[in-house]
Design a protein around this motif. Structure first.
Motif, short mmCIF file in Angstrom:
data_model
loop_
_atom_site.label_atom_id
_atom_site.label_comp_id
_atom_site.label_asym_id
_atom_site.label_seq_id
_atom_site.Cartn_x
_atom_site.Cartn_y
_atom_site.Cartn_z
N ARG A 21 65.10 -46.40 -14.60
CA ARG A 21 64.36 -45.50 -15.47
C ARG A 21 62.87 -45.67 -15.20
O ARG A 21 62.36 -46.79 -15.20
N PRO B 171 62.57 -36.16 -20.56
CA PRO B 171 63.00 -36.18 -19.15
C PRO B 171 62.18 -35.20 -18.31
O PRO B 171 61.84 -34.12 -18.76
N TYR C 198 60.91 -39.95 -16.68
CA TYR C 198 60.40 -39.50 -17.97
C TYR C 198 58.88 -39.38 -17.97
O TYR C 198 58.20 -40.11 -17.25
N PRO D 142 69.19 -36.36 -14.86
CA PRO D 142 69.44 -37.64 -14.17
C PRO D 142 69.91 -37.40 -12.73
O PRO D 142 70.66 -36.47 -12.44
N GLU E 201 66.55 -42.00 -13.75
CA GLU E 201 66.02 -41.11 -14.78
C GLU E 201 64.50 -41.19 -14.76
O GLU E 201 63.94 -42.29 -14.72
#
Length: 166
Positions: free
Chosen positions: A154, A53, A43, A57, A41
Motif C-alpha cells: 500500500r 484510492p 492512495y 487494486p 494499492e
C-alpha cells in the motif's frame, strides 16, 4: 515476535530493491519482488487521516510491472527519480512480515554540459534536485522458498496523484 537483525535487514532489502527498480523504471525487477497473488494499492491523502484510492487494486505482479515500466510520461534526457525511505519498522511472525516506512521521491535534473565543456573554475554537481512526492509504504511480505516477497503493498501519498489513462 522479536525480529532478528538479519530478518529485519532482509525485509528492508526488499523495499530497497523496490525503490531502486522503480527509479530505473525496471518493471521486471520490481515485479520479481511480488508473489503471484500480491495486491498493490495506491492512495492519495484527502484529509489528516483519510485517503482515497488512485486506481483499482493491482492484482499480481503483471500490473505492477506495467505501471513501473510505463509510469507517467517519458522523462526528458538527464531527468531521473530517486527514492529515499526512512523510519523503517518491521514485524516478523515466522514466515510473514510487515514493513512500514516513510518515503520521499526526488526528481533529479542533470545540468546540460556545454558543447565545449565546462567553463574553467566550474566545480561540484551540476543540476537540481527537488522533492516531488512523499508518503508512506505499508507492505506485507511472505517468505517463499527462503526469500521475502511482497504480498500486499500500500502506497499512501501525502498529496493528490493523477495517473493519466492509458
Amino acid at each position: 515476535m522479536d525480529v532478528t537483525a538479519e530478518e529485519g535487514r532482509q525485509v528492508i532489502e526488499v523495499l530497497a530493491r523496490y525503490v531502486r527498480g522503480s527509479d530505473r523504471r525496471d518493471g521486471n525487477a520490481v515485479a520479481a519482488l511480488y508473489t503471484k497473488d500480491a495486491v498493490t494499492e495506491l492512495y492519495s491523502r484527502t484529509g489528516p487521516q483519510t485517503y482515497e484510492p488512485i486506481l483499482p487494486p493491482l492484482e499480481g505482479p503483471g500490473p505492477i510491472e506495467a505501471l513501473v515500466s510505463q509510469a507517467g510520461v517519458p522523462m526528458p534526457a538527464g531527468v531521473f527519480t530517486h527514492h529515499v525511505t526512512a523510519d523503517h519498522t518491521v514485524t516478523v511472525d515466522v514466515d510473514t512480515a510487515h514493513l512500514s516506512a516513510q518515503f520521499v521521491l526526488y526528481e533529479t535534473r542533470a545540468g546540460r554540459r556545454p558543447e565545449h565543456g565546462w567553463r574553467p573554475g566550474t566545480s561540484g554537481t551540476q543540476g537540481t534536485v527537488r522533492p516531488i512526492e512523499s508518503g508512506y509504504y505499508e507492505t506485507d511480505l511472505r517468505r517463499v522458498d527462503g526469500r521475502w516477497r511482497i504480498t500486499r503493498h500500500r502506497v499512501y501519498n501525502d498529496m493528490p496523484v493523477v495517473i493519466p489513462p492509458g
